[in-house]
Scaffold this active site. Sequence first.
Site, PDB file in Angstrom:
ATOM      1  N   SER A  44       0.830  -1.201   0.000  1.00 53.74           N
ATOM      2  CA  SER A  44       0.000   0.000   0.000  1.00 53.74           C
ATOM      3  C   SER A  44       0.871   1.260   0.000  1.00 53.74           C
ATOM      4  O   SER A  44       0.575   2.230  -0.706  1.00 53.74           O
ATOM      5  CB  SER A  44      -0.919  -0.001   1.223  1.00 53.74           C
ATOM      6  OG  SER A  44      -1.600   1.225   1.338  1.00 53.74           O
ATOM      7  N   GLU A  96       5.520   2.322  14.573  1.00 55.07           N
ATOM      8  CA  GLU A  96       6.504   1.246  14.369  1.00 55.07           C
ATOM      9  C   GLU A  96       6.239   0.455  13.085  1.00 55.07           C
ATOM     10  O   GLU A  96       7.144   0.236  12.276  1.00 55.07           O
ATOM     11  CB  GLU A  96       6.470   0.302  15.582  1.00 55.07           C
ATOM     12  CG  GLU A  96       7.591  -0.709  15.631  1.00 55.07           C
ATOM     13  CD  GLU A  96       8.802  -0.226  16.393  1.00 55.07           C
ATOM     14  OE1 GLU A  96       9.858  -0.876  16.270  1.00 55.07           O
ATOM     15  OE2 GLU A  96       8.694   0.789  17.090  1.00 55.07           O
TER      16      GLU A  96
END
Length: 211
Positions: A32, A60
């Site tokens: 993505s 993260e």
Amino acid sequence: LVVNLAIADIDKNPFQTRYVQDDDALEELAESIKANGVVQPIMVRPSEDEEGRYVLVLGERRLHASKKAGKTHIPALVRRVSRQQAAEMTIIENLQREDLSPLEQAESFRVLSNEFSLTQQEIGERVGLSRESVANYMRLLKLPREVMEMLAEKRITFAKAKELLKLGDNDRIAQAALYAVQKGMNLEQIEMLVLQSVLQLVRQHRLLLVH
């Protein structure tokens, strides 16, 4: 202010207790990001040790996925927060994730306790949990290593591990946990197992006192 930072200038979050798995979901996020970029910026704070470097606070998985996608830069919100504020933000973000394991949660609370000398009551107030809930999680860190592994591998649940802690002795906890897993015992059966073990110990203690 959102800036485009070089990923190489961002150091890991020292308060992150959650392990980012290189799984299908991370692969999908990387794909993505390849196609659309990072939609939600990560959050960093300026490094206290070196000018021009930053320490990750939030994001993260987005940072890992960006590296996986071959990105060299990432949009980031730079905030001047203290180490304690950064730790609390990290832990609150983790608590909002459904896949956070009980041990990762317990370790998060240990960090707040050890690094910043916060009481269980103070930790609870900061993360929106009762003192009792914080205490129950932190008690998991007293489990024998092999039982921690069972909990991490989801062979036993948080509730079952908490019940086994009542046995007190590490050897008895480990033996009871292994027996419970092998027999596929539910929580009610484990409660009975613990109660029988405790009663047996009480009887043995009384016999010793008589003799």
